[in-house]
Enzyme design. Structure first.
Site, PDB file in Angstrom:
ATOM      1  N   GLN A  11       0.828  -1.201   0.000  1.00 49.74           N
ATOM      2  CA  GLN A  11       0.000   0.000   0.000  1.00 49.74           C
ATOM      3  C   GLN A  11       0.866   1.255   0.000  1.00 49.74           C
ATOM      4  OE1 GLN A  11      -2.460   0.328   3.464  1.00 49.74           O
ATOM      5  NE2 GLN A  11      -3.288   2.313   2.933  1.00 49.74           N
ATOM      6  N   SER A  92       3.959  -5.880   3.522  1.00 51.03           N
ATOM      7  CA  SER A  92       2.513  -5.908   3.732  1.00 51.03           C
ATOM      8  C   SER A  92       1.828  -6.600   2.554  1.00 51.03           C
ATOM      9  CB  SER A  92       1.991  -4.482   3.948  1.00 51.03           C
ATOM     10  OG  SER A  92       0.623  -4.480   4.302  1.00 51.03           O
ATOM     11  N   LEU A  93       0.994  -5.883   1.816  1.00 51.30           N
ATOM     12  CA  LEU A  93       0.341  -6.445   0.631  1.00 51.30           C
ATOM     13  C   LEU A  93       1.348  -7.075  -0.319  1.00 51.30           C
ATOM     14  CD1 LEU A  93      -2.021  -6.739  -1.424  1.00 51.30           C
ATOM     15  CD2 LEU A  93      -1.565  -4.367  -2.091  1.00 51.30           C
ATOM     16  N   ARG A 117      -9.315  -9.601   0.888  1.00 48.71           N
ATOM     17  CA  ARG A 117      -8.587  -8.839   1.909  1.00 48.71           C
ATOM     18  C   ARG A 117      -8.930  -7.355   1.810  1.00 48.71           C
ATOM     19  NH1 ARG A 117      -3.259  -6.409   2.493  1.00 48.71           N
ATOM     20  NH2 ARG A 117      -2.163  -7.078   4.389  1.00 48.71           N
ATOM     21  N   HIS A 201      -2.199  -4.321  10.398  1.00 43.13           N
ATOM     22  CA  HIS A 201      -1.108  -4.859  11.215  1.00 43.13           C
ATOM     23  C   HIS A 201      -1.237  -4.448  12.686  1.00 43.13           C
ATOM     24  CE1 HIS A 201       0.351  -5.912   7.319  1.00 43.13           C
ATOM     25  NE2 HIS A 201       0.460  -4.652   6.966  1.00 43.13           N
ATOM     26  N   GLN A 250      -0.504 -11.985   9.547  1.00 39.02           N
ATOM     27  CA  GLN A 250       0.152 -10.785   9.016  1.00 39.02           C
ATOM     28  C   GLN A 250      -0.721  -9.551   9.085  1.00 39.02           C
ATOM     29  OE1 GLN A 250      -0.346  -9.282   5.483  1.00 39.02           O
ATOM     30  NE2 GLN A 250       1.728  -9.294   4.652  1.00 39.02           N
TER      31      GLN A 250
END
Length: 415
Positions: A11, A92-93, A117, A201, A250
């Site tokens: 992101q 992340s992503l 997601r 997160h 995660q």
């Protein structure tokens, strides 16, 4: 010899126009975009190249768009440069792109997972009252202490991404995050707010994590072609069997990017190449380790440097020939059939036929035709049948065959 790590952004890396150059130059990029659009029922080319910043900031749009942009870049990178990594890592992503490009998740399944997601994240945004920000020029221990103070006072906030020594992301209740931002600014730090972002997160995403597990559990995972570093642990995935647990965790646990970079440094990585839009992770490399060169494949000058550097070097791996890999897999598969009566007809003869096709191709100095590849595949499946290769093992071998040879669209059924 260089040791390469590929880094995949998440992101914040999206921008209108991403993938445009790849799309215009490479048929593989166009076919990848078309596949993504067909799987999701969205026009990913329009969204990536002409979508507004507002459209690209929505989690349900952002996540499949960034994943697709990263897979496009990876496939072009392999086609044009052909260097295989020692490790992959995604922020992340971006971890989904890292796993997809390692062959652990099919692209179609990864698209469905990140779309889910994104929708779960959008639901959290709609509920309101939570947010996420990036804090720069800060002392991490002091930020952690201030987060504990606020949380103990009933205002939940915590570090959600450990990006570098003086940069973290924080997630939490909006009032708590705003109070923390004021504290940071009063102590000489700076703040970058992430509008419309859920509290990724952090424990506030636990309900979304539980629902995401249901989606993750519905898909098939394959052995990784090379190690992928987990955001949760800052160490490689133990295997495909850990993917559901680690991706579930995660979304509700901090991203350990500093640990990831330090792990890669200890493993002797000399070049980190960012595969995906922008250069966010390229910038973070130098902030975490000193003697690792960083490049961004999304930037023209860095692409040129990489082509010039790797052309003709030992690190370049030419895409394996489809028939050659069929022969290797045929030899590598153990024979579980105790009946040896048809071994010559069902194993030796098909193997020799694949060899003969390969010899014809080598003599002509032309690439294999689709019909020749289809015949080799049928012969390999004949060998599987005689050897009584378990269906799951067959599926893994055929998935690997497609991934290694880049025949994503010649044999979509193998994915």
């Amino acid at each position: 010899m260089e040791k390469i790590a590929l880094l995949f952004p998440g992101q914040g890396s999206q921008y209108p126009g991403m993938t445009q150059w790849f799309y215009d130059q490479f048929p593989m990029a166009r076919r990848t975009m078309e596949e993504a659009s067909d799987v999701l029922g969205l026009d990913l080319a329009r969204i990536c190249q002409h979508g507004s910043p507002e459209e690209l900031s929505k989690p349900e749009t952002l996540q499949p768009a960034v994943l697709t942009a990263s897979v496009v870049a990876f496939r072009v990178f392999q086609q044009e440069i052909g260097v295989l990594p020692e490790f992959c890592a995604g922020h992340s992503l971006g971890e989904y792109a890292a796993l997809t490009c390692s062959g652990a998740i099919s692209f179609a399944d990864a698209l469905r997972i990140v779309q889910r997601r994104g929708r779960l994240a959008a639901e959290v945004v709609e509920q309101g009252g939570t947010t996420m920000s990036i804090l720069k020029k800060v002392s991490i221990p002091q930020v952690e202490a201030e987060c504990r103070r606020l949380t103990q006072a009933g205002r939940m906030v915590g570090v959600s991404c450990y990006n570098a020594d003086s940069q973290v992301a924080v997630s939490g209740q909006e009032a708590a995050v705003r109070e923390l931002e004021r504290w940071v600014e009063s102590n000489g730090g700076s703040v970058v707010r992430l509008p419309d972002s859920p509290p990724y997160h952090s424990p506030l995403m636990q309900e979304a994590a539980d629902r995401l597990r249901e989606e993750l559990s519905a898909h098939t995972y394959y052995p990784l072609r090379w190690p992928v570093i987990s955001n949760v642990t800052g160490a490689p995935y133990p295997g495909a069997e850990s993917i559901v647990d680690l991706l579930t965790a995660q979304i509700a646990k901090p991203v350990q990017w500093q640990k990831t970079m330090h792990y890669l440094h200890r493993q002797g990585i000399t070049k980190a190449i960012e595969i995906g839009p922008k250069n966010v992770l390229t910038t973070l490399v130098s902030r975490n380790v000193e003697d690792m060169q960083a490049y961004c494949f999304d930037q023209r000058t860095d692409r040129q440097k990489l082509v010039e550097f790797f052309t003709g070097r030992i690190e370049q791996q030419h895409v394996p020939h489809f028939l050659g890999r069929c022969l290797t897999i045929a030899v590598s598969t153990p024979n579980l059939n105790p009946d040896a009566r048809d071994y010559e007809r069902c194993v030796i003869a098909p193997y020799r036929r694949i060899e003969a096709i390969q010899h014809t191709i080598e003599q002509s100095d032309q690439p294999a035709t689709l019909d020749q590849m289809k015949e080799a595949l049928q012969l390999l499946q004949t060998i599987f049948t005689y050897k009584q290769t378990p269906l799951q093992e067959q599926k893994e071998w055929l998935h690997l065959l497609r991934e290694e040879t880049g025949t994503y669209y010649e044999f979509p059924e193998l994915g």
